[in-house]
Design a protein around this motif. Structure first.
Motif, mmCIF file in Angstrom:
data_model
loop_
_atom_site.group_PDB
_atom_site.id
_atom_site.type_symbol
_atom_site.label_atom_id
_atom_site.label_comp_id
_atom_site.label_asym_id
_atom_site.label_seq_id
_atom_site.Cartn_x
_atom_site.Cartn_y
_atom_site.Cartn_z
ATOM 1 N N SER A 128 0.810 -1.212 0.000
ATOM 2 C CA SER A 128 0.000 0.000 0.000
ATOM 3 C C SER A 128 0.847 1.267 0.000
ATOM 4 O O SER A 128 0.321 2.351 -0.211
ATOM 5 N N PHE A 129 2.141 1.130 0.231
ATOM 6 C CA PHE A 129 3.007 2.300 0.311
ATOM 7 C C PHE A 129 3.793 2.519 -0.979
ATOM 8 O O PHE A 129 3.819 3.627 -1.491
ATOM 9 N N PRO A 188 -5.751 -4.057 8.177
ATOM 10 C CA PRO A 188 -7.101 -3.962 7.616
ATOM 11 C C PRO A 188 -7.098 -3.207 6.292
ATOM 12 O O PRO A 188 -7.039 -1.992 6.276
ATOM 13 N N GLY A 189 -7.116 -3.936 5.199
ATOM 14 C CA GLY A 189 -7.186 -3.314 3.873
ATOM 15 C C GLY A 189 -5.872 -2.792 3.351
ATOM 16 O O GLY A 189 -5.841 -2.158 2.302
ATOM 17 N N VAL A 190 -4.787 -3.039 4.055
ATOM 18 C CA VAL A 190 -3.489 -2.527 3.621
ATOM 19 C C VAL A 190 -2.415 -3.601 3.763
ATOM 20 O O VAL A 190 -2.573 -4.560 4.508
ATOM 21 N N ALA A 244 -0.483 5.000 -11.836
ATOM 22 C CA ALA A 244 -0.687 4.740 -10.406
ATOM 23 C C ALA A 244 -2.156 4.851 -9.993
ATOM 24 O O ALA A 244 -2.534 4.397 -8.911
ATOM 25 N N LEU A 245 -2.981 5.439 -10.842
ATOM 26 C CA LEU A 245 -4.374 5.699 -10.483
ATOM 27 C C LEU A 245 -5.192 4.439 -10.182
ATOM 28 O O LEU A 245 -5.896 4.392 -9.166
ATOM 29 N N PRO A 246 -5.136 3.385 -11.019
ATOM 30 C CA PRO A 246 -5.938 2.193 -10.714
ATOM 31 C C PRO A 246 -5.582 1.560 -9.372
ATOM 32 O O PRO A 246 -6.468 1.115 -8.640
ATOM 33 N N ALA A 247 -4.298 1.538 -9.034
ATOM 34 C CA ALA A 247 -3.891 0.953 -7.751
ATOM 35 C C ALA A 247 -4.422 1.793 -6.594
ATOM 36 O O ALA A 247 -4.839 1.254 -5.568
ATOM 37 N N ALA A 248 -4.421 3.120 -6.766
ATOM 38 C CA ALA A 248 -4.946 3.991 -5.713
ATOM 39 C C ALA A 248 -6.447 3.749 -5.522
ATOM 40 O O ALA A 248 -6.938 3.663 -4.399
ATOM 41 N N GLU A 249 -7.165 3.607 -6.634
ATOM 42 C CA GLU A 249 -8.604 3.350 -6.527
ATOM 43 C C GLU A 249 -8.857 1.987 -5.897
ATOM 44 O O GLU A 249 -9.757 1.835 -5.059
ATOM 45 N N VAL A 261 -8.571 2.222 -2.227
ATOM 46 C CA VAL A 261 -9.752 2.851 -1.628
ATOM 47 C C VAL A 261 -10.874 1.822 -1.488
ATOM 48 O O VAL A 261 -11.508 1.719 -0.436
ATOM 49 N N HIS A 262 -11.104 1.020 -2.538
ATOM 50 C CA HIS A 262 -12.163 0.009 -2.478
ATOM 51 C C HIS A 262 -11.858 -1.036 -1.410
ATOM 52 O O HIS A 262 -12.756 -1.450 -0.674
#
Ligand code: ZN
Length: 118
Positions: free
Chosen positions: A15-16, A29-31, A67-72, A75-76
């Motif tokens: 996640s980083f 949790p989620g990361v 990088a946008l799809p990974a960021a989205e 979030v999901h």
């Protein structure tokens, strides 16, 4: 999966740094965080010098778009973990009122956002 480590199967993305390294990853949790990023955190927390973060301003349009799809996706994944968190509270019969208070929203807003019944 909180606190668990993972080695193979579906390689999660750190996640980083957004990489999917072959080594161990720590899941929250989620990361996820990879061993390289844990090492970087250790350097930061112990006051050792670190390489400068490549800021968004230094990235090209293509790098930002890549990088946008990974960021989205992050979030999901985080939103789903938040739902599971609320599901756990509801399974323990914690009221919507208390959940709403913890989130700083109205009871109705909490129910509309998290109830699996609607
Ligand atoms: Zn990483």
């Amino acid at each position: 999966m909180q606190g668990a480590t993972t080695k193979e199967t579906q390689r999660p993305q750190c996640s980083f740094c957004r990489k999917s390294p072959s080594g161990e990853m720590v899941a929250g949790p989620g990361v996820y965080i990879c061993d390289a990023c844990v090492g970087l955190c250790q350097r930061i927390l112990t006051g050792k010098p670190t390489a400068a973060f490549a800021s968004w301003q230094s990235m090209t349009d293509e790098e930002l778009l890549d990088a946008l799809p990974a960021a989205e996706a992050a979030v999901h994944a985080t939103a789903e973990k938040l739902h599971e968190h609320v599901d756990m509270l509801r399974a323990r019969n914690v009221s919507w009122e208390r959940i709403a208070t913890a989130l700083g929203v109205s009871r109705q807003a909490a129910w509309e956002r998290f109830s699996r019944e609607n």
